[in-house]
Design a protein around this motif. Structure first.
Motif, PDB file in Angstrom:
ATOM      1  N   LEU A   1      -5.152  11.167   2.902  1.00 46.80           N
ATOM      2  CA  LEU A   1      -4.483  10.231   3.812  1.00 46.80           C
ATOM      3  C   LEU A   1      -4.754   8.787   3.405  1.00 46.80           C
ATOM      4  N   LEU A   2      -5.974   8.499   3.028  1.00 44.34           N
ATOM      5  CA  LEU A   2      -6.325   7.139   2.596  1.00 44.34           C
ATOM      6  C   LEU A   2      -5.565   6.746   1.332  1.00 44.34           C
ATOM      7  N   VAL A   3      -5.511   7.634   0.360  1.00 37.20           N
ATOM      8  CA  VAL A   3      -4.809   7.336  -0.893  1.00 37.20           C
ATOM      9  C   VAL A   3      -3.315   7.180  -0.636  1.00 37.20           C
ATOM     10  N   PHE A   4      -2.727   8.094   0.143  1.00 36.86           N
ATOM     11  CA  PHE A   4      -1.303   7.993   0.439  1.00 36.86           C
ATOM     12  C   PHE A   4      -0.979   6.696   1.163  1.00 36.86           C
ATOM     13  N   THR A   5      -1.771   6.349   2.171  1.00 39.32           N
ATOM     14  CA  THR A   5      -1.514   5.131   2.940  1.00 39.32           C
ATOM     15  C   THR A   5      -1.626   3.895   2.066  1.00 39.32           C
ATOM     16  N   SER A   6      -2.642   3.834   1.230  1.00 41.41           N
ATOM     17  CA  SER A   6      -2.796   2.641   0.388  1.00 41.41           C
ATOM     18  C   SER A   6      -1.653   2.518  -0.619  1.00 41.41           C
ATOM     19  N   ARG A   7      -1.168   3.637  -1.150  1.00 44.26           N
ATOM     20  CA  ARG A   7      -0.032   3.587  -2.078  1.00 44.26           C
ATOM     21  C   ARG A   7       1.256   3.231  -1.340  1.00 44.26           C
ATOM     22  N   TYR A   8       1.445   3.804  -0.168  1.00 43.45           N
ATOM     23  CA  TYR A   8       2.669   3.592   0.595  1.00 43.45           C
ATOM     24  C   TYR A   8       2.825   2.127   1.001  1.00 43.45           C
ATOM     25  N   LEU A   9       1.735   1.509   1.401  1.00 48.06           N
ATOM     26  CA  LEU A   9       1.811   0.115   1.843  1.00 48.06           C
ATOM     27  C   LEU A   9       2.305  -0.812   0.741  1.00 48.06           C
ATOM     28  N   PHE A  10       1.950  -0.535  -0.496  1.00 49.51           N
ATOM     29  CA  PHE A  10       2.340  -1.418  -1.587  1.00 49.51           C
ATOM     30  C   PHE A  10       3.657  -1.016  -2.245  1.00 49.51           C
ATOM     31  N   LEU A  11       4.067   0.238  -2.104  1.00 50.99           N
ATOM     32  CA  LEU A  11       5.263   0.707  -2.803  1.00 50.99           C
ATOM     33  C   LEU A  11       6.515   0.748  -1.932  1.00 50.99           C
ATOM     34  N   GLU A  12       6.368   0.746  -0.626  1.00 52.47           N
ATOM     35  CA  GLU A  12       7.530   0.790   0.259  1.00 52.47           C
ATOM     36  C   GLU A  12       8.189  -0.591   0.308  1.00 52.47           C
ATOM     37  N   PRO A  13       9.432  -0.715  -0.189  1.00 56.43           N
ATOM     38  CA  PRO A  13      10.064  -2.040  -0.264  1.00 56.43           C
ATOM     39  C   PRO A  13      10.425  -2.635   1.092  1.00 56.43           C
ATOM     40  N   ARG A  14      10.550  -1.824   2.137  1.00 62.47           N
ATOM     41  CA  ARG A  14      10.949  -2.360   3.440  1.00 62.47           C
ATOM     42  C   ARG A  14       9.790  -2.969   4.216  1.00 62.47           C
ATOM     43  N   LEU A  15       8.567  -2.735   3.776  1.00 59.85           N
ATOM     44  CA  LEU A  15       7.413  -3.323   4.460  1.00 59.85           C
ATOM     45  C   LEU A  15       7.232  -4.762   3.991  1.00 59.85           C
ATOM     46  N   PRO A  16       6.840  -5.654   4.899  1.00 56.26           N
ATOM     47  CA  PRO A  16       6.728  -7.078   4.529  1.00 56.26           C
ATOM     48  C   PRO A  16       5.433  -7.440   3.805  1.00 56.26           C
ATOM     49  N   LEU A  17       4.717  -6.463   3.331  1.00 57.80           N
ATOM     50  CA  LEU A  17       3.444  -6.718   2.654  1.00 57.80           C
ATOM     51  C   LEU A  17       3.686  -7.072   1.188  1.00 57.80           C
ATOM     52  N   ARG A  18       3.287  -8.246   0.771  1.00 54.25           N
ATOM     53  CA  ARG A  18       3.435  -8.691  -0.614  1.00 54.25           C
ATOM     54  C   ARG A  18       2.126  -9.317  -1.087  1.00 54.25           C
ATOM     55  N   LEU A  19       1.808  -9.077  -2.333  1.00 54.92           N
ATOM     56  CA  LEU A  19       0.601  -9.671  -2.922  1.00 54.92           C
ATOM     57  C   LEU A  19       0.975 -10.939  -3.666  1.00 54.92           C
ATOM     58  N   ASN A  20       0.077 -11.916  -3.624  1.00 59.46           N
ATOM     59  CA  ASN A  20       0.335 -13.131  -4.383  1.00 59.46           C
ATOM     60  C   ASN A  20       0.070 -12.896  -5.867  1.00 59.46           C
ATOM     61  N   ALA A  21       0.404 -13.843  -6.690  1.00 60.95           N
ATOM     62  CA  ALA A  21       0.288 -13.688  -8.147  1.00 60.95           C
ATOM     63  C   ALA A  21      -1.157 -13.474  -8.591  1.00 60.95           C
ATOM     64  N   GLN A  22      -2.083 -14.159  -7.938  1.00 61.54           N
ATOM     65  CA  GLN A  22      -3.489 -14.015  -8.322  1.00 61.54           C
ATOM     66  C   GLN A  22      -3.999 -12.603  -8.024  1.00 61.54           C
ATOM     67  N   ALA A  23      -3.630 -12.037  -6.884  1.00 61.95           N
ATOM     68  CA  ALA A  23      -4.053 -10.677  -6.551  1.00 61.95           C
ATOM     69  C   ALA A  23      -3.410  -9.666  -7.501  1.00 61.95           C
ATOM     70  N   GLN A  24      -2.146  -9.873  -7.861  1.00 64.81           N
ATOM     71  CA  GLN A  24      -1.484  -8.986  -8.813  1.00 64.81           C
ATOM     72  C   GLN A  24      -2.158  -9.046 -10.178  1.00 64.81           C
ATOM     73  N   LYS A  25      -2.536 -10.259 -10.606  1.00 62.69           N
ATOM     74  CA  LYS A  25      -3.224 -10.393 -11.889  1.00 62.69           C
ATOM     75  C   LYS A  25      -4.587  -9.697 -11.849  1.00 62.69           C
ATOM     76  N   LEU A  26      -5.294  -9.841 -10.733  1.00 61.03           N
ATOM     77  CA  LEU A  26      -6.589  -9.191 -10.583  1.00 61.03           C
ATOM     78  C   LEU A  26      -6.437  -7.669 -10.627  1.00 61.03           C
TER      79      LEU A  26
END
Length: 102
Positions: free
Chosen positions: A11-36
């Protein structure tokens, strides 16, 4: 208890992947976090292969008698020269098996 732990981890792995991969969710990472996060894959892969190559029997073995180390060096050189993943994997595995069983 083991099944509960496995389900909780899934459940933890699925939720963490879903939050970042679902395009309809408003969660976005900034460039520095993506680089990290771009460094996480090489770090995880290094954590997997380094103990296997350098500590094959539980102690440091950096000699040409270590088939893991020789095959790893062959794989690096082949990957650099050939730029073919399949050919590199097949040849380096053949080198490892020849050194291990001879």
């Amino acid at each position: 208890m083991i099944w509960l732990t496995l389900l909780a981890m899934a459940l933890l792995v699925f939720t963490s992947r879903y939050l970042f991969l679902e395009p309809r969710l408003p969660l976005r990472l900034n460039a520095q976090a993506q680089k990290l996060l771009s460094y996480s894959s090489p770090a995880v892969l290094t954590a997997i292969w380094a103990p296997i190559v350098f500590l094959p029997e539980g102690e440091l073995s950096v000699s040409w008698h270590n088939p893991y180390l020789v095959a790893a060096v062959v794989a690096v050189l082949l990957a650099w020269k050939l730029k073919s993943v399949l050919l590199t994997a097949v040849i380096s595995m053949a080198v490892f098996f020849l050194l291990s069983f001879l």
